[in-house]
Design an enzyme around this catalytic site. Structure first.
Site, PDB file in Angstrom:
ATOM      1  N   ASN A 104       0.808  -1.216   0.000  1.00  0.00           N
ATOM      2  CA  ASN A 104       0.000   0.000   0.000  1.00  0.00           C
ATOM      3  C   ASN A 104       0.841   1.266   0.000  1.00  0.00           C
ATOM      4  OD1 ASN A 104      -2.328  -1.537   0.036  1.00  0.00           O
ATOM      5  ND2 ASN A 104      -2.623  -1.374   2.248  1.00  0.00           N
ATOM      6  N   ASP A 122      10.325  -2.929   0.290  1.00  0.00           N
ATOM      7  CA  ASP A 122      11.429  -2.019  -0.021  1.00  0.00           C
ATOM      8  C   ASP A 122      12.444  -2.666  -0.961  1.00  0.00           C
ATOM      9  OD1 ASP A 122      12.126  -3.847   1.930  1.00  0.00           O
ATOM     10  OD2 ASP A 122      12.929  -2.378   3.337  1.00  0.00           O
ATOM     11  N   HIS A 157      15.462 -11.817  10.858  1.00  0.00           N
ATOM     12  CA  HIS A 157      15.110 -10.813   9.847  1.00  0.00           C
ATOM     13  C   HIS A 157      16.001 -10.912   8.610  1.00  0.00           C
ATOM     14  CE1 HIS A 157      13.847  -6.996   8.134  1.00  0.00           C
ATOM     15  NE2 HIS A 157      15.106  -6.582   8.120  1.00  0.00           N
ATOM     16  N   ARG A 213      15.044 -11.729   4.647  1.00  0.00           N
ATOM     17  CA  ARG A 213      15.380 -10.782   3.583  1.00  0.00           C
ATOM     18  C   ARG A 213      16.201 -11.463   2.487  1.00  0.00           C
ATOM     19  NH1 ARG A 213      12.951  -5.724   3.942  1.00  0.00           N
ATOM     20  NH2 ARG A 213      14.848  -4.483   3.814  1.00  0.00           N
TER      21      ARG A 213
END
Length: 316
Positions: free
Chosen positions: A131, A244, A280, A284
């Site tokens: 979004n 991102d 994390h 990624r």
């Protein structure tokens, strides 16, 4: 890594109806800004680059697009800060919560706006990290500064970064660099690992600037939402991560050039987020490999260039 079935292009987000600015209220505590403590396009690059490059910039100023999620105090502080920065034409709050913003929050956000910039909410029907890159109706500037609600960039630093972006409007220009590298540089397997800030610091090399604090051309919002492989957006929604990285892939695939890292002080005023969770970097890395497989190649381009404002730095 085959692509998922193409999904229908989402309809543009609904801009919130402009609210009359309420009478001034005592919101100094809620909006306090005392200095915080530091705390793909499916086409190949050779065929996609020229027709998809953003057009020349048409005007001054930029829009700030704040991605937020249930951190109302941080949101109010962010709006209060960015609305007074020189060059900010408008502040758009990307809202993805199941319910619309409470009336008290709407009015409080408007009270926190102390500058000439317009402030409003961009409403989304579903909760997806995609979004933050949906096109915004009525956007008056070519430049968009994408930022998380827990990041504050001083106005002077932001002004310098905007000047850097104006010199290279097809690039992503930002403050948070990251790197990718082959999992086995001596092997033939095309697998990649994600490198965090310490990898950038150690090597002086980066290939991404994260959209949690970066400038980009508004054209990329349309490319991301309406032209990028739907399977990439599906991956982001299902895994609640890596939008991102997806934007970094898209821009690199279109331009064939690296992003630009701007040196500057930024302040994280929040304490929790996706990046603080265990595992994390592994997640990624999985994103990098999934997206490279969907593109059919690795579009990210590494760089050692850093933009530094020599007026404020002893070492440049």
């Amino acid at each position: 890594g085959g692509t998922a079935p193409a999904a229908a292009s989402p309809s543009p987000p609904r801009p919130l109806a402009t609210l009359p600015r309420p009478e001034p209220a005592d919101s100094s505590r809620a909006c306090s800004l005392s200095p915080p403590a530091p705390s793909s396009c499916s086409a190949s690059r050779s065929t996609a680059r020229s027709p998809m490059l953003p057009p020349p910039i048409s005007g001054g100023g930029y829009a700030v697009v704040i991605n937020t999620w249930k951190r109302y105090d941080l949101l109010k502080r962010a709006v209060a800060h960015y609305s007074v920065c020189a060059g900010v034409d408008a502040v758009h709050v990307v809202w993805s919560e199941p319910r619309e913003p409470p009336e008290a929050l709407r009015r409080s956000v408007l009270n926190c706006s102390r500058g000439a910039a317009d402030v409003g909410f961009v409403m989304n029907r579903g909760n997806s990290l995609n979004n933050r890159f949906r096109p915004i109706q009525g956007l008056r500037t070519d430049a968009v500064f994408s930022v998380d609600d827990d990041l504050v960039v001083p106005c002077s630093t932001l002004r310098f970064a905007f000047g850097v972006w104006r010199s290279a409007p097809s690039a992503m220009v930002g403050f948070v660099p990251r790197i990718h590298w082959p999992a086995d540089p001596r092997g033939n397997t095309k697998e990649y690992r994600y490198g965090s800030w310490w990898s950038v610091w150690r090597t002086g090399t980066y290939s991404m600037v994260l959209s949690k604090a970066s400038f980009l051309h508004k054209r990329y919002l349309d490319l991301y939402t309406n032209h990028m492989l739907p399977s990439i957006r599906d991956y982001v929604t299902e895994n609640r991560n890596c939008e991102d990285i997806a934007m970094s892939f898209l821009v690199a695939n279109v331009t064939g050039t690296p992003p630009i890292w701007v040196q500057g002080r930024i302040f994280e005023i929040g304490s929790t987020g996706i990046s603080s969770s265990k595992g994390h970097d592994l997640r990624r890395s999985r994103c990098l490999n999934a997206f490279a497989s969907m593109y059919g190649h690795m579009p990210l381009v590494a760089s050692t260039v850093k933009a530094v404002d020599s007026r404020t730095s002893w070492f440049w």
